[in-house]
Structures are given as structure tokens and as C-alpha cells.
Enzyme design. Structure first.
Site, PDB file in Angstrom:
ATOM      1  CG  ASN A 171      44.535  35.469  28.691  1.00 15.52           C
ATOM      2  OD1 ASN A 171      44.985  36.207  29.556  1.00 15.52           O
ATOM      3  ND2 ASN A 171      43.249  35.226  28.575  1.00 15.52           N
ATOM      4  CD  GLU A 269      37.534  40.271  37.222  1.00 10.87           C
ATOM      5  OE1 GLU A 269      36.873  39.330  36.767  1.00 10.87           O
ATOM      6  OE2 GLU A 269      37.034  41.356  37.558  1.00 10.87           O
ATOM      7  CB  CYS A 303      38.952  34.074  31.297  1.00 17.80           C
ATOM      8  SG  CYS A 303      38.573  35.809  30.944  1.00 17.80           S
ATOM      9  CD  GLU A 481      39.513  44.624  38.467  1.00 16.43           C
ATOM     10  OE1 GLU A 481      40.069  45.090  37.472  1.00 16.43           O
ATOM     11  OE2 GLU A 481      40.122  44.015  39.366  1.00 16.43           O
TER      12      GLU A 481
HETATM   13  P1  NAD Z   1      48.395  32.094  36.612  1.00 13.54           P
HETATM   14  O1  NAD Z   1      47.435  32.057  37.739  1.00 13.54           O
HETATM   15  O2  NAD Z   1      49.361  30.971  36.466  1.00 13.54           O
HETATM   16  O3  NAD Z   1      49.289  33.417  36.643  1.00 13.54           O
HETATM   17  C1  NAD Z   1      48.714  34.705  36.652  1.00 13.54           C
HETATM   18  C2  NAD Z   1      49.692  35.673  37.285  1.00 13.54           C
HETATM   19  O4  NAD Z   1      49.844  35.350  38.665  1.00 13.54           O
HETATM   20  C3  NAD Z   1      51.098  35.627  36.689  1.00 13.54           C
HETATM   21  O5  NAD Z   1      51.623  36.937  36.645  1.00 13.54           O
HETATM   22  C4  NAD Z   1      51.856  34.787  37.700  1.00 13.54           C
HETATM   23  O6  NAD Z   1      53.248  35.015  37.734  1.00 13.54           O
HETATM   24  C5  NAD Z   1      51.214  35.249  38.999  1.00 13.54           C
HETATM   25  N1  NAD Z   1      51.329  34.321  40.128  1.00 13.54           N
HETATM   26  C6  NAD Z   1      51.542  32.977  40.099  1.00 13.54           C
HETATM   27  N2  NAD Z   1      51.583  32.496  41.364  1.00 13.54           N
HETATM   28  C7  NAD Z   1      51.389  33.546  42.197  1.00 13.54           C
HETATM   29  C8  NAD Z   1      51.296  33.685  43.619  1.00 13.54           C
HETATM   30  N3  NAD Z   1      51.431  32.638  44.433  1.00 13.54           N
HETATM   31  N4  NAD Z   1      51.070  34.906  44.135  1.00 13.54           N
HETATM   32  C9  NAD Z   1      50.902  35.977  43.319  1.00 13.54           C
HETATM   33  N5  NAD Z   1      50.987  35.915  41.969  1.00 13.54           N
HETATM   34  C10 NAD Z   1      51.221  34.707  41.410  1.00 13.54           C
HETATM   35  O7  NAD Z   1      47.510  32.252  35.306  1.00 13.54           O
HETATM   36  P2  NAD Z   1      47.985  32.215  33.811  1.00 13.54           P
HETATM   37  O8  NAD Z   1      48.318  30.810  33.434  1.00 13.54           O
HETATM   38  O9  NAD Z   1      48.981  33.294  33.593  1.00 13.54           O
HETATM   39  O10 NAD Z   1      46.632  32.665  33.065  1.00 13.54           O
HETATM   40  C11 NAD Z   1      45.624  31.788  32.678  1.00 13.54           C
HETATM   41  C12 NAD Z   1      44.472  31.841  33.656  1.00 13.54           C
HETATM   42  O11 NAD Z   1      43.994  33.174  33.795  1.00 13.54           O
HETATM   43  C13 NAD Z   1      43.266  31.033  33.169  1.00 13.54           C
HETATM   44  O12 NAD Z   1      42.751  30.308  34.239  1.00 13.54           O
HETATM   45  C14 NAD Z   1      42.283  32.109  32.717  1.00 13.54           C
HETATM   46  O13 NAD Z   1      40.938  31.718  32.749  1.00 13.54           O
HETATM   47  C15 NAD Z   1      42.579  33.197  33.694  1.00 13.54           C
HETATM   48  N6  NAD Z   1      42.121  34.487  33.186  1.00 13.54           N
HETATM   49  C16 NAD Z   1      41.029  35.067  33.775  1.00 13.54           C
HETATM   50  C17 NAD Z   1      40.543  36.270  33.283  1.00 13.54           C
HETATM   51  C18 NAD Z   1      39.339  36.939  33.901  1.00 13.54           C
HETATM   52  O14 NAD Z   1      39.127  38.122  33.638  1.00 13.54           O
HETATM   53  N7  NAD Z   1      38.537  36.251  34.700  1.00 13.54           N
HETATM   54  C19 NAD Z   1      41.186  36.899  32.209  1.00 13.54           C
HETATM   55  C20 NAD Z   1      42.291  36.280  31.640  1.00 13.54           C
HETATM   56  C21 NAD Z   1      42.762  35.072  32.145  1.00 13.54           C
END
Ligand code: NAD
Length: 501
Positions: A171, A269, A303, A481
Site C-alpha cells: 500500500n 506492524e 492501515c 517503530e
Molecule cells: P501481506 O501480509 O499479504 O504481505 C505483506 C508482505 O509479506 C509481502 O511482502 C508478502 O510477500 C510477505 N509475505 C506473505 N507471506 C509471507 C510469509 N509466510 N512469510 C514472510 N513474508 C510473507 O499484506 P499485504 O496484503 O501486502 O498488505 C496489507 C496489510 O498490511 C493490511 O492488513 C494492512 O493493514 C497492513 N499494513 C499495516 C501497516 C502498519 O504499519 N501496521 C502498514 C501498512 C499495511
């Protein structure tokens, strides 16, 4: 599948290239070199607004992760031996080089994520540069703490942790990657980045930039790929000392499971389902605009977005009328148009998930006040579009009002008292952020303190001071962080006790 046949059938075309232009094939960046991955598996990178393919991202495998971790490990001792001031100078050089590519960052980010160009400039390009600049300043000012005893002095020094795995979502691609890379390398660690496979372009741009300015080889490495193929082997790698992960809660649980047995330092996060609480003593006009921004910035794909809007019943009808009008007037469409306020959703799969929640809201008794699929013409016909959607009349314990949707969908709820507002705000498994809108700051602060969350804004939203802690509680994550919390997380304190004569 034949691309024309695919287009005719109305589905998202999987291999439709703009004007026949071949897609850019990305490479991993390991040990100071751009290198091919070790198989021939690729994932198409599509423009969310049009469905055009414009790049292919390598689907790396554990072997590639091993090579990157080895390069990071080899580079760590020399990099870790530099002074804080020397590493801060490197961060400033990176900020300068990125600043020179400000427009390129914004354009790539807009193309890759489908977000409006104005937002990509103001938020993504701006913060990516600022993150490096901010941590350069903070690290340069960093002083070791000392604790005096009657007969001894304790000196606490911050040592690097070692090799850090940095995993980021789609995002806010470079915004979030730079938020990790800057403090991680600033504190003397070397890193392996694994950006989202859906939005790899600006991570690639960052590697090109580091290469151009001659950052020592192996300090920053990047492995592209899927979560399972590249992310999982990285988080469970025995030679990785620290994992900083931003992404979904379900993925965060897998990352925690992989990292915990090896006692890696871990920051998670994760997702959010944030409450926006509107009291009847607020400035209604300003609040309508603030709440619309909190609900729909980046099409609700932040998020921190306030997707559960709690409105005091005395102003409910007036507020909702104005809010719906404001949201209906938001301009959705071509991300490259300067006037566009809302772009496309990241992928067809994600759009389907968000739409399934809108359908569920109907089943759960919700009333759709505005939203649905906008009619898009021309090349945007194949994009992932959903108009900003407002749903009223749902119970506060319905799935739509408790689960993270992560799209342009908000739910509206009435409350009578302060206590009721707090109870509704806390009625979700998430606890990342929230906002309170009131003319009474003491009440705002009192309510904020009762919400189980990591961050609360009063009469504003996403008003960021990079020195403050960032992170959530409950299913929204572990650790903080930001500012000195980042410096603490990306370092190991060593206490040296000197006995006086
Ligand atoms: P996601 O969890 O699908 O993927 C995030 C990252 O993790 C990607 O690079 C993905 O390839 C990797 N990944 C997937 N499976 C993995 C595994 N088993 N081991 C290690 N890495 C793995 O999330 P998304 O769809 O890319 O992002 C959306 C989510 O992120 C939403 O839930 C949003 O709220 C959250 N988000 C949180 C914050 C925060 O600061 N709290 C900020 C931005 C987004």
C-alpha cells in the site's frame, strides 16, 4: 490465454502489454550487483488502473535468499564498525539521491499501486526522502547513555543486531521500505529486503539509487518474490538476527511462528480496524472533511484508515447528510490526472475481497448510502475500481464493522455517551489507531486514553511526527517503530560497568 480473448471475456487481462511494449524484467540486488534469480519463474506486475502488464517480478526461491543473507552477513562487520556519524552521512547521501528522483518515485508508485499522482507525490515520494533525512539527523544526535554509581560508571552502547530481514506490503511501498532501511542500516545492521511482489518498482529504484551512489556492497540486498517463496525462507533463515515485518495480521502470525524459535528480534506492524469518534461538539464542516480523508485516503488502503465511524446521535442525521455529500463528490479515476482523489484498488483479487464485504454488509442488515462499481471507460475498463462506499445500520458486532476490509468502505454507527463510544471503539480484535473529533480537548484526551490502541489523533488524522512511537496492540502488532523506538529496535544495548579506583 490469448490476450484478446481474455479482454473480450471482460476479466482482468493477465498478459496485455501497453502498445506491445515488452515488460521490464526486474532482478534481485545482492552483494552490490543486480543478479538473476535461480529459476525461470516470474509474476506479472499489472497496473491496477488498467490491467496492463508493465513488468515481471522474479519469483525467487530459498537459494536466492541464502545468497542475499550471506552477502549481508559478509558486509556487516565493516559497516557496523563505521561511526554513527559516518552512517548518518550515508543516509543523507541516499536522501539527496532520492530527492533528485522525486517525480520518478511518484510516477512509478502511482503506476504500480493505482494511487493518484498527487497522493504519490505528497505522501510516498515525500516520506521516502524524509525517512532517510530524518534518521540521518536522529542517528547523528544519538548519544550513549551513562548511569553513575558512587563507585562506578555504566556506559550503555548501542551495537548493531546483525542481519535484518525487512518485509513490506503494497500500500505504501517505498514509504514503508525506507522507514525500515534507514534506521536499520543507520544503526549498523546490514539488510535483506523483501518488498511486496505486487509493487516491486520503487524498491528496485531504491537499489539502483544505492548502486549509483556507491553504498558498500552487501549493506542493502533485495530479494523479490512471493511470501511463501522468498518471505518465509527469509524469516526462518538461521543467519537472520532481526525481522521487521509490515503486512496483514494472518501473515504476521506466520512470521512470528517462524522467528520465535530462533529468538530473533521481531517487530510486527499489522492490520487495523480503526474507530473515528465524532462528538456533537465538533466543528462539523472540518470534521466531515477530516473523517472523509481518514476513511478514504489511498482508497482506504492505509492501515490507519478510520473505517468505523461512530457519530453521537444528536448530530447523526446532519453529519451523515454532509458526509455522504462530501464523499459522493470525490473524484475517482485516472491516477495520472492531477485532479483525481481516488485511484484503483491494488488487484482484482483484492477488489473481489472488498466487494465480498459490501455484499456481506447487505446480508448483515446494512444500508448502502453510496458506493458500488463506477462505470469506467476506455483503458480503465480493466482496472480494479470501487467508488467510496458508506454503509449504515449495521450492528457494531457485525463482521463488516469489526474485520479489516482495507478498501474504500466505511461503516457508520450511532452512540449516546462517551462510555458507549469507547466500548464500541474497543469492540474489535485490532488496536492500531483512532481519531476523536470534539471541541473539548480534555474530553478528547480522556476518551483517547481509554481506547485500546497504539495511536489516537484528536481533531486530525495521520498527522505524523516521525519522532513518536508507531505501532499497535492486540492483533495490530507487537512492538513500536519510529524515532528512538526504531533506533532501539534496530540495535542491541550493551552495558559496560567501569569500577572506579
Ligand atoms: P501481506 O501480509 O499479504 O504481505 C505483506 C508482505 O509479506 C509481502 O511482502 C508478502 O510477500 C510477505 N509475505 C506473505 N507471506 C509471507 C510469509 N509466510 N512469510 C514472510 N513474508 C510473507 O499484506 P499485504 O496484503 O501486502 O498488505 C496489507 C496489510 O498490511 C493490511 O492488513 C494492512 O493493514 C497492513 N499494513 C499495516 C501497516 C502498519 O504499519 N501496521 C502498514 C501498512 C499495511
Amino acid at each position: 490465454m490469448d490476450p484478446d480473448e481474455c479482454c473480450d471475456s471482460g476479466c482482468v487481462p493477465c498478459e496485455r502489454d501497453r502498445d506491445g511494449v515488452a515488460p521490464l524484467d526486474l532482478e534481485n540486488y545482492i552483494g552490490g550487483k543486480f543478479v538473476s534469480h535461480s529459476n525461470d519463474d516470474w509474476l506479472n506486475v499489472l497496473e491496477p488502473a488498467t490491467g496492463y502488464r508493465f513488468a515481471r517480478v522474479p519469483l525467487s526461491e530459498p537459494k536466492d535468499v541464502d545468497t542475499a543473507v550471506a552477502a549481508a552477513r559478509a558486509a556487516q562487520p565493516d559497516w557496523g564498525a563505521l561511526s554513527h556519524a559516518e552512517r548518518a552521512d550515508w543516509l543523507d547521501r541516499i536522501a539527496d539521491a532520492l530527492e533528485a528522483k522525486y517525480e520518478e518515485i511518484a510516477t512509478l508508485e502511482s503506476q504500480d499501486t493505482g494511487k493518484p499522482i498527487s497522493l504519490a507525490r505528497e505522501v510516498d515520494a515525500h516520506r521516502s526522502v524524509t525517512n532517510f533525512r530524518f534518521f540521518a539527523g536522529l542517528i547523528r544526535e544519538h548519544v550513549e547513555e551513562q548511569f553513575e554509581m558512587a563507585d562506578a560508571t555504566n556506559i550503555v552502547i548501542s551495537k548493531p543486531v546483525g542481519v535484518a530481514a525487512l518485509i513490506t506490503p503494497w500500500n505504501l511501498p517505498l514509504y514503508l521500505l525506507s522507514w525500515k532501511v534507514a534506521p536499520a542500516i543507520g544503526m549498523g545492521n546490514t539488510v535483506v529486503c523483501k518488498p511486496s511482489e505486487l509493487t516491486p518498482m520503487t524498491a528496485n529504484l531504491l537499489m539502483e539509487t544505492l548502486h549509483e551512489i556507491g553504498l558498500p556492497a552487501g549493506v542493502v540486498n533485495l530479494v523479490h518474490g512471493s511470501g511463501e517463496g522468498a518471505g518465509a525462507p527469509l524469516t526462518s533463515h538461521p543467519d537472520v538476527d532481526l525481522v521487521s515485518f509490515t503486512g496483514g495480521t494472518a501473515t504476521g502470525a506466520k512470521v512470528a511462528e517462524a522467528a520465535a524459535p530462533q529468538f530473533k528480534k521481531l517487530s510486527l506492524e499489522l492490520g487495523g480496524k480503526n474507530a473515528t469518534i465524532v462528538f456533537d461538539d465538533c466543528d462539523i464542516e472540518k470534521t466531515v472533511n477530516g473523517v472523509a480523508r481518514a476513511g478514504f485516503l489511498n482508497s482506504g488502503q492505509v492501515c490507519l484508515c478510520g473505517s468505523r465511524i461512530l457519530i453521537q446521535e444528536t448530530i447523526y442525521d446532519e453529519f451523515v447528510g454532509k458526509f455522504v455529500d462530501a464523499v459522493k463528490s470525490m473524484k475517482i479515476g485516472d491516477p495520472s490526472d492531477e485532479a483525481t482523489e481516488l485511484g484503483a484498488l491494488i488487484s482484482a483479487e483484492h477488489l473481489e475481497k472488498v466487494e465480498s464485504y459490501v455484499a456481506l454488509a447487505g446480508e448483515e442488515g446494512g444500508t448502502l448510502l453510496t458506493g458500488g462499481n463506477p462505470a469506467m471507460a476506455g483503458e480503465f475498463e480493466h482496472g480494479n475500481w470501487l467508488a467510496p462506499t458508506i454503509i449504515a445500520d449495521l450492528s457494531t458486532d457485525s463482521r463488516c464493522s469489526r474485520e479489516e476490509i482495507f478498501g474504500p468502505v466505511v461503516t457508520l454507527h450511532k452512540f449516546e455517551s462517551e462510555d458507549e463510544a469507547v466500548a464500541i471503539a474497543n469492540g474489535t480484535d485490532y488496536g492500531l489507531a483512532g481519531s476523536v473529533w470534539t471541541g473539548d480537548l480534555a474530553k478528547g484526551q480522556r476518551v483517547a486514553e481509554k481506547i485500546h490502541t497504539g495511536m489516537v489523533w484528536i481533531n486530525t488524522w495521520l498527522h505524523r511526527d516521525l519522532r513518536v512511537p508507531f505501532g499497535g496492540v492486540k492483533n495490530s502488532g507487537v512492538g513500536r517503530e519510529g524515532g528512538r523506538w526504531s533506533l532501539g529496535f534496530f540495535s542491541e544495548p550493551l552495558n559496560i560497568c567501569l569500577k572506579h579506583d
